[in-house]
Design an enzyme around this catalytic site. Structure first.
Site, PDB file in Angstrom:
ATOM      1  N   PHE A   1      37.213  38.317  39.364  1.00 59.00           N
ATOM      2  CA  PHE A   1      35.992  39.071  39.068  1.00 59.00           C
ATOM      3  C   PHE A   1      34.888  38.280  38.386  1.00 59.00           C
ATOM      4  O   PHE A   1      33.791  38.784  38.227  1.00 59.00           O
ATOM      5  CB  PHE A   1      36.276  40.380  38.338  1.00 59.00           C
TER       6      PHE A   1
ATOM      7  N   GLU B   1      33.087  48.109  39.400  1.00 54.55           N
ATOM      8  CA  GLU B   1      34.231  47.423  40.000  1.00 54.55           C
ATOM      9  C   GLU B   1      35.481  48.217  39.675  1.00 54.55           C
ATOM     10  O   GLU B   1      35.535  48.886  38.651  1.00 54.55           O
ATOM     11  CB  GLU B   1      34.398  46.020  39.387  1.00 54.55           C
TER      12      GLU B   1
ATOM     13  N   GLU C   1      42.186  39.411  37.462  1.00 58.43           N
ATOM     14  CA  GLU C   1      43.270  40.257  36.970  1.00 58.43           C
ATOM     15  C   GLU C   1      44.481  40.036  37.882  1.00 58.43           C
ATOM     16  O   GLU C   1      44.345  40.042  39.107  1.00 58.43           O
ATOM     17  CB  GLU C   1      42.794  41.717  37.020  1.00 58.43           C
TER      18      GLU C   1
ATOM     19  N   ARG D   1      44.697  40.220  32.386  1.00 57.07           N
ATOM     20  CA  ARG D   1      43.536  39.372  32.625  1.00 57.07           C
ATOM     21  C   ARG D   1      43.958  37.912  32.538  1.00 57.07           C
ATOM     22  O   ARG D   1      44.714  37.536  31.651  1.00 57.07           O
ATOM     23  CB  ARG D   1      42.517  39.658  31.536  1.00 57.07           C
TER      24      ARG D   1
ATOM     25  N   LYS E   1      38.805  48.901  38.022  1.00 55.13           N
ATOM     26  CA  LYS E   1      39.483  48.353  36.856  1.00 55.13           C
ATOM     27  C   LYS E   1      40.968  48.325  37.177  1.00 55.13           C
ATOM     28  O   LYS E   1      41.612  49.365  37.315  1.00 55.13           O
ATOM     29  CB  LYS E   1      39.234  49.206  35.615  1.00 55.13           C
TER      30      LYS E   1
ATOM     31  N   LYS F   1      33.992  50.150  30.322  1.00 56.53           N
ATOM     32  CA  LYS F   1      35.177  50.558  31.085  1.00 56.53           C
ATOM     33  C   LYS F   1      35.214  52.076  31.109  1.00 56.53           C
ATOM     34  O   LYS F   1      34.941  52.724  30.102  1.00 56.53           O
ATOM     35  CB  LYS F   1      36.456  49.963  30.506  1.00 56.53           C
TER      36      LYS F   1
ATOM     37  N   ARG G   1      44.869  36.523  28.355  1.00 52.14           N
ATOM     38  CA  ARG G   1      43.728  37.021  27.612  1.00 52.14           C
ATOM     39  C   ARG G   1      43.720  36.504  26.177  1.00 52.14           C
ATOM     40  O   ARG G   1      42.688  36.320  25.561  1.00 52.14           O
ATOM     41  CB  ARG G   1      43.822  38.538  27.635  1.00 52.14           C
TER      42      ARG G   1
ATOM     43  N   ARG H   1      32.161  42.311  22.687  1.00 53.52           N
ATOM     44  CA  ARG H   1      32.368  43.628  23.279  1.00 53.52           C
ATOM     45  C   ARG H   1      31.040  44.358  23.182  1.00 53.52           C
ATOM     46  O   ARG H   1      30.688  44.899  22.156  1.00 53.52           O
ATOM     47  CB  ARG H   1      33.451  44.372  22.493  1.00 53.52           C
TER      48      ARG H   1
END
Ligand code: AMP
Length: 562
Positions: free
Chosen positions: A344, A252, A304, A259, A254, A422, A274, A416
């Site tokens: 997203f 996708e 986003e 966010r 970025k 990313k 976020r 994470r």
């Protein structure tokens, strides 16, 4: 009998003096066990340096000027004594304790008072947070004065730490999860999951105390309680990611924005950042858009928000930040800095949690309910060439890079992992010269750990500061650097030293911003030292002219904001 606040302060004092994690966890677990049910959440929050649960949007709004003025008035010490105590300890709470101890009036007063309890402190903090409007500063001050006036020096130390939101005991949320698990015999992974679902470990602790394992495993999402977002790891290249994701993955765009987590319940919409703060008031047009477009009575969506310029290209991140800060004239700002929402993910829909559904399913459902709101641009491929082209296209249209998402991946709250990667086009690092440094705080208060980074101006020969960082060096390197900088010191001003430009460091950063902060008019965003370049002399370091070139290059791909 209510538990005294003194017990909490003594516990924190013990936490501060040890770095043994198992001991810290046991101490806190024992403490939590002994509390009454209604004390568990307030105590857990305060041990973590929070006046309220994490999801709670109330803030104290007490400025340091107010607080320090009050401490001086209460203790009758001059500014110098307080500054001296701070210089010695590097910690505002510890400095407060010293001046409280030095003040006899204070000690005498507390002998006759009823002891503070955990609940009394919480109620005072609530009263402070709820005081607003005209004259609120004075009223807040009076409430604070009563609270601190009844505190012993040790209690004052921790009240001040909670007020400024920094405990510095080394006891963090992860350890609190372990302590709750131990105290109430609930498996650690259940406690973690519950913390992410409810958005607050203190509340989980209270539920664990009363309802045990069963209550914790029954917890579900609730709209208007933001949850911890899934995070992405960094990857260098697309082929690496395709391999890691089993031969095929979803890429996708970025987007370089902010966010947001959007919660909708019928006609009510709230937007969280976020960091889980409520930013609804800053984005009325996004609220309207969600209300009009999203086809679901109840949903938690993620996306986003990006700022867009005249030609539809994204604007640099700093413009969007202006929208976050602005609470007045919001409608005017909507026109000045228009934003776009790109969705997203879909985490919760009409009473059902979707976190255990694979990414492709969630994305499909998201597409079905998003109405006219665009989803982030996406391709599914196993072909590195195609992915490379997509990355190039993303960058050329002004975006940051790509996020790769494993097709069958579940939504892992707050983690994470390797399910999301990313991929960014990296900016070349700069070699910069340290021209000044500041002493750090807490553990680092004897070390020069915050560095001013400069580039040489070819025209004047001067070294011009373009950023500041305390990131990247190990403790050992900081100690060594402190020694070297002390030898190079030309001038000392308070906690800052100005040094001869001699030491060159390699610096990575995310963006070069226009900024009035420094004379050169630019500033590095997220600067961090990646290497000490003892092999380079200051003359060989990068120049302001080069920095300016990189800055301009960023703009070629982004719309200019006028
Ligand atoms: P990180 O927060 O470091 O894990 O980096 C991922 C960040 O990229 C998220 O927090 C989002 O703000 C941002 N982002 C931009 N586009 C996307 C996307 N398509 N999917 C997920 N995150 C995205």
């Amino acid at each position: 009998m209510q538990t005294e606040f003194r017990a909490l302060a003594e516990l924190c004092e013990k936490l501060e003096t040890t770095s043994k994690r198992t001991l810290m966890v046991s101490l806190v677990a024992e403490f939590l066990k002994r509390l009454h049910t209604d004390e568990v959440e307030p105590a857990a929050s305060m041990i973590l340096g929070r006046p309220f649960p994490k999801w709670d949007q109330r803030t104290l709004e007490v400025s340091w000027a107010t607080l320090s003025g009050l401490i001086r008035r209460l203790t009758n010490v001059g500014w110098k004594s307080f500054a001296g105590a701070f210089g010695k300890t590097g910690d505002v709470g510890a400095a407060t304790k010293i001046v409280f101890e030095a003040s006899k009036i204070q000690r005498q007063a507390t002998l006759f008072e009823k002891p503070l309890t955990i609940l009394v402190v919480r109620r005072s903090l609530e009263a402070i947070a709820e005081t607003g409007g005209y004259g609120s500063r004075e009223r807040k001050e009076r409430l604070l004065q009563t609270l601190l006036g009844e505190a012993t020096p040790l209690e004052a130390k921790y009240i001040v730490k909670i007020l400024i939101g920094e405990m510095r005991t080394g006891f963090h949320e992860g350890l609190m999860e372990l302590a709750v698990s131990k105290a109430f015999s609930v498996p650690h992974d259940l406690v973690r999951r519950a913390g992410m679902l409810t958005g607050d470990i203190g509340e989980v602790a209270a539920i664990a105390k009363v309802q045990g394992r069963e209550g914790i495993s029954k917890l579900r999402f609730q709209v208007f309680r933001p949850i911890k977002p899934m995070l992405a790891q960094t990857a260098d290249a697309v082929d690496e990611v395709i391999k890691e994701h089993g031969g095929e993955t979803a890429f996708e765009y970025k987007l370089d924005g902010a966010r947001v987590q959007i919660h909708k319940f019928q006609d009510t919409v709230r937007i969280y950042s976020r960091r889980l703060t409520d930013v609804t008031e800053s984005f009325p047009e996004i609220v309207r858009l969600t209300r009009d477009e999203v086809k679901a009575s109840e949903a938690i969506l993620e996306g986003e928000i990006i700022a867009v310029g005249e030609n539809g290209y994204p604007l640099p991140f700093q413009h969007l930040m202006r929208r976050f800060r602005r609470l007045h004239y919001v409608e005017e700002m909507i026109e000045k800095i228009p934003v776009e929402l790109h969705l997203f993910d879909l985490i919760y829909l009409n009473g059902q949690s979707l976190i255990a559904d694979p990414y492709v399913e969630r994305r499909k459902k998201l597409g079905e309910i998003a109405g006219g709101i665009p989803l982030t641009k996406q391709i599914i491929t196993g072909n590195p060439r195609e992915a490379e082209r997509f990355l190039k296209e993303a960058i050329e249209t002004g975006h940051e890079g790509l996020v790769a998402k494993k097709l069958d991946s579940l939504y892992t709250l707050g983690i994470r992992g390797k399910r999301w990667f990313k991929i960014k086009e990296s900016l070349e690092p700069l070699d910069l010269v340290i021209v000044a440094a500041e002493y750090g705080y807490g553990r680092r208060h004897n070390w020069l750990s915050d560095y001013y980074l400069a580039a040489r101006d070819l025209e004047s020969g001067e070294f011009l500061v373009i950023g500041k960082t305390f990131k990247g060096l190990t403790d050992k390197e900081i100690i060594e650097m402190t020694k070297r900088l002390k030898e190079l010191t030309i001038k000392e001003e308070h906690r800052r030293v100005v040094v001869t430009p001699r030491i060159v460091v390699e610096v990575a950063y995310n963006e070069i911003q226009k900024s009035p902060k420094y004379k050169c008019g630019m500033a590095l965003r997220f600067a961090r030292i990646t290497r000490i370049r003892d092999d380079k002399s200051p003359e060989e370091a990068d120049t302001i002219q080069r920095v300016r070139k990189i800055y301009e290059k960023q703009f070629k791909k982004k719309a200019r904001y006028s």
